[in-house]
Design an enzyme around this catalytic site. Structure first.
Site, PDB file in Angstrom:
ATOM      1  CE  LYS A 124      -4.322  -0.267   0.849  1.00 42.43           C
ATOM      2  NZ  LYS A 124      -5.157  -1.034  -0.083  1.00 42.43           N
ATOM      3  CB  THR A 140      -2.080  -3.697  -0.545  1.00 39.51           C
ATOM      4  OG1 THR A 140      -3.456  -3.527  -0.905  1.00 39.51           O
ATOM      5  CG2 THR A 140      -1.325  -4.361  -1.682  1.00 39.51           C
ATOM      6  CG  HIS A 191     -12.289  16.014   6.566  1.00 39.29           C
ATOM      7  ND1 HIS A 191     -13.010  16.824   7.416  1.00 39.29           N
ATOM      8  CD2 HIS A 191     -12.781  16.248   5.327  1.00 39.29           C
ATOM      9  CE1 HIS A 191     -13.916  17.498   6.720  1.00 39.29           C
ATOM     10  NE2 HIS A 191     -13.798  17.174   5.444  1.00 39.29           N
TER      11      HIS A 191
END
Ligand SMILES: O=c1[nH]c(=O)c2[nH]c(=O)[nH]c2[nH]1
Length: 307
Positions: free
Chosen positions: A12, A57, A259
């Site tokens: 990832k 991942t 965020h």
């Protein structure tokens, strides 16, 4: 077979992890972008589609967030070493792990008027500005008679790791947002302010001093406002400038709400006590408004702060 598999790796990429360490009311931030690339005995998944050797991942992403909680982030190097060792040592088929990390540095917002009525001297302990210079901008217009000077800045990134809430909002059938009583508030400030100097004969502002003071008031208002919404913080930032800088009549801000979502670590038996966040880069709320000196005209174009 006419083809063979060459170099391959997977994992990832760009796991954005923010780790807050709370030392009493003094907070420390580590803000990383972690990319995991694993390789090893991965012929089968490419040739036949067997996933028997494949650690998902998604799991590598979870490991990044779980390690941030369990071991903390002392340094990017230490964190990367820890992750690489884990993947190689815990998974038989994986023989090589490459962890790439970008680190975003933050420094504390300095407030000069620590005795002001707004704050105690320790408010700065949870207010940060990301290192690296903002871009300063200005626009000058002259029609042979009148001057208009609009100055400002963009890409100034700030964060409060506490003193931000968001609740009591409208809820309709599409609302899923949970009310927040202690959230991270972070934004990338784009702001413009219009000077009331219009005429050669009037005394010209000291542009350099004005910029530094305006930025200081803006940052102090961000740091010192106990925020119930980014809209409220925006208004405080603008009105603090208008109230302290007589040369400025109008301020406009465009503030993306950057965020930070608390990561659910329960599946790994870990409690996330407001420590480990996923820093999303999109989508983002975008809060924009103009703040005017009473009686002043609104002249800063609505879209100017988005340039
Ligand atoms: O400060 C905020 N203002 C909003 O209008 C809003 N909307 C939302 O989903 N989160 C937030 N946060």
């Amino acid at each position: 077979m006419t083809t063979i598999l060459g170099q391959n790796q997977y994992g990832k990429a760009e796991n954005r992890v923010v780790r807050i360490t709370r030392d009493g009311d003094t907070h420390h931030i580590k803000d990383l972008n972690v990319s995991v690339a694993l390789s090893g005995d991965m012929d089968d998944v490419h040739y036949s589609g067997s996933n028997a050797n494949v650690l998902p991942t998604d799991t590598t992403k979870n490991t990044v967030y779980a390690f941030a909680k369990e071991y903390g982030i002392e340094s990017a190097e230490q964190f990367g070493i820890h992750l690489a060792r884990w993947f190689v040592n815990s998974q038989e088929p994986i023989s090589r792990a490459r962890i790439r990390i970008e680190e975003y540095a933050w420094e504390r917002i300095q407030t000069s008027d620590a005795n002001s009525k707004f704050i105690g001297a320790d408010e700065v302990k949870h207010s940060f500005v990301r290192k690296g210079q903002e871009t300063r901008v200005t626009q000058i217009t002259y029609d042979g008679q009148n001057w208009e000077v609009i100055s400002g800045l963009k890409d100034l990134i700030v964060m409060n790791s506490t003193n931000s809430e968001f609740w009591g909002y409208v809820k309709d059938k599409y609302t899923t947002l949970q009310e927040a009583y202690d959230r991270i508030l972070a934004t990338q400030v784009s702001g413009r302010w219009r000077f009331n100097w219009t005429d050669d004969e009037q005394r010209m502002p000291n542009w350099e001093k004005s910029y530094e003071a305006t930025k200081k008031h803006m940052l102090e208002a961000f740091a010192e406002t106990y925020s119930l919404s980014l809209q409220q913080t925006l208004y405080q930032m603008g009105s603090r400038i208008i109230n302290h800088r007589s040369e400025i009549d109008e301020v406009r801000f465009s503030l993306p709400n950057k965020h930070h979502f608390l990561v659910d670590l329960e599946p790994f038996g870990l409690k996330n006590d407001n420590e480990v966040y996923f820093a999303a880069d999109r989508m983002y709320g975008l809060i924009e408004a103009t703040i005017l000196r009473d009686g002043a005209d609104a002249r800063i174009p609505v879209d100017m702060t988005n340039l």
